[in-house]
Design a protein around this motif. Structure first.
Motif, short mmCIF file in Angstrom:
data_model
loop_
_atom_site.label_atom_id
_atom_site.label_comp_id
_atom_site.label_asym_id
_atom_site.label_seq_id
_atom_site.Cartn_x
_atom_site.Cartn_y
_atom_site.Cartn_z
N GLY A 1 0.87 -1.28 -0.09
CA GLY A 1 0.04 -0.03 0.03
C GLY A 1 0.97 1.14 0.05
O GLY A 1 0.35 2.46 0.42
N ILE A 2 1.90 1.30 -0.65
CA ILE A 2 2.97 2.54 -0.47
C ILE A 2 2.44 3.36 -1.59
O ILE A 2 2.24 4.60 -1.35
CB ILE A 2 4.33 1.82 -0.76
N SER A 3 1.92 2.95 -2.79
CA SER A 3 1.49 3.89 -3.58
C SER A 3 0.17 2.80 -4.62
O SER A 3 0.69 1.56 -4.67
CB SER A 3 2.31 4.27 -4.51
N ALA A 4 -0.90 3.49 -5.23
CA ALA A 4 -1.60 2.62 -5.83
C ALA A 4 -1.50 2.96 -7.40
O ALA A 4 -1.81 2.29 -8.23
CB ALA A 4 -3.14 3.00 -5.49
N ASP A 5 -0.84 4.16 -7.50
CA ASP A 5 -0.43 4.55 -9.00
C ASP A 5 0.92 5.12 -9.22
O ASP A 5 1.05 6.19 -8.73
CB ASP A 5 -1.79 5.27 -9.38
N PRO A 6 1.94 4.61 -9.31
CA PRO A 6 1.93 3.07 -9.77
C PRO A 6 1.92 2.19 -8.52
O PRO A 6 2.08 2.87 -7.35
CB PRO A 6 3.22 2.80 -10.32
N VAL B 1 4.99 -1.69 -3.54
CA VAL B 1 5.41 -2.25 -2.03
C VAL B 1 6.84 -1.94 -1.89
O VAL B 1 7.48 -1.52 -2.73
CB VAL B 1 4.83 -3.72 -2.22
N LEU B 2 7.15 -2.41 -0.58
CA LEU B 2 8.56 -2.09 -0.05
C LEU B 2 8.94 -3.28 0.77
O LEU B 2 8.28 -3.86 1.49
CB LEU B 2 8.79 -0.74 0.36
N PHE B 3 10.32 -3.31 0.80
CA PHE B 3 10.95 -4.26 1.90
C PHE B 3 12.33 -3.67 2.25
O PHE B 3 12.89 -2.65 1.38
CB PHE B 3 10.90 -5.68 1.55
N ALA B 4 12.82 -3.87 3.21
CA ALA B 4 14.14 -3.28 3.38
C ALA B 4 15.07 -4.45 3.97
O ALA B 4 14.81 -5.53 4.30
CB ALA B 4 14.06 -2.56 4.91
N VAL B 5 16.37 -4.35 3.27
CA VAL B 5 17.15 -5.72 3.45
C VAL B 5 18.64 -4.92 3.79
O VAL B 5 18.97 -3.79 3.45
CB VAL B 5 17.65 -6.06 1.66
N GLN B 6 19.30 -5.62 4.56
CA GLN B 6 20.55 -5.39 5.44
C GLN B 6 21.68 -5.32 4.43
O GLN B 6 21.77 -6.07 3.27
CB GLN B 6 20.82 -6.33 6.16
N HIS B 7 22.50 -4.33 4.53
CA HIS B 7 23.66 -4.08 3.80
C HIS B 7 24.67 -5.48 3.59
O HIS B 7 25.49 -5.87 2.83
CB HIS B 7 24.62 -2.94 4.00
N VAL C 1 13.80 -0.99 -0.72
CA VAL C 1 13.74 -1.40 -1.95
C VAL C 1 12.27 -1.15 -2.25
O VAL C 1 11.48 -1.84 -1.60
CB VAL C 1 14.09 -2.77 -2.30
N LEU C 2 11.85 -0.25 -3.02
CA LEU C 2 10.45 -0.03 -3.70
C LEU C 2 10.31 -0.98 -4.87
O LEU C 2 11.17 -0.92 -5.78
CB LEU C 2 10.38 1.47 -4.10
N MET C 3 9.48 -1.73 -4.98
CA MET C 3 9.15 -2.60 -5.85
C MET C 3 7.69 -2.33 -6.63
O MET C 3 6.71 -2.01 -5.98
CB MET C 3 9.24 -3.85 -5.40
N GLU C 4 7.67 -2.38 -7.92
CA GLU C 4 6.25 -2.00 -8.72
C GLU C 4 5.68 -3.38 -8.81
O GLU C 4 6.29 -4.39 -9.41
CB GLU C 4 6.59 -1.29 -9.92
#
Length: 176
Positions: A53-58, A61-67, A143-146
């Motif tokens: 639910g980060i954005s509907a248009d586009p 979704v997102l997740f975080a990953v350790q370096h 990381v934002l993903m479409e």
């Protein structure tokens, strides 16, 4: 009428790193497996830092990953990533899926689309995504993903991470 309750003592974050982790663990979150075929081999990582639910248009979704992740540098090469929202069916397999070595998918039902997006069977939801943006944030990358394609099974209860423990949601009481 406003009721006043006793407030907890707040401590400086820099005073206790373990208290920070314990406090963060009190926020319940879903568990996902992000995976794709890389050179015809399934590569995946488990994340509890996933948000919809980060954005509907586009649709984002997102997740975080350790370096320090050794999997993400390989997985990020994929054109499309499969995101599987893990369910109670995966409780016993989460340890294997998040292991640092070995076959993370051994004994787990999986499927792959022609795009290379790889999924775990029996998940509550499946999202086929591509990387939209990566943002450095402290010791993680956000990381934002479409989202390009999706499927779900509303009758499947998701697996939840809360208090550093895997939990299942209590199904709602039937209505008459």
């Amino acid at each position: 009428m406003t009721r006043t309750t006793m407030s907890p003592e707040l401590v400086d974050v820099s005073d206790d790193a373990s208290l920070l982790r314990t406090t963060f663990a009190l926020f319940p979150s879903g568990i996902v497996m992000l995976s794709a075929l890389i050179d015809d081999v399934p590569v995946g990582l488990v994340a509890s830092s996933f948000q919809v639910g980060i954005s509907a248009d586009p649709p984002l979704v997102l997740f975080a990953v350790q370096h320090t992740s050794t999997t993400w540098p390989t997985l990020r090469r994929a054109t499309r990533l499969g995101v599987s929202v893990l369910s109670g069916l995966h409780r016993s397999a989460v340890g294997r899926m998040s292991a640092k070595s070995g076959d993370r998918f051994a004994g787990i039902d999986t499927f792959t689309y022609e795009t290379g997006a790889h999924f775990v069977g029996g998940a509550a939801a499946h999202l086929e995504c591509s990387i939209h943006a990566e943002i450095r944030a402290g010791d993680h990358d956000v990381v934002l993903m479409e989202v390009h394609r999706m499927g779900s099974d509303p009758s499947t209860e998701p697996l939840v991470w809360h208090g550093s423990t895997l939990r299942s949601l209590t199904p709602p009481e039937p209505t008459h």
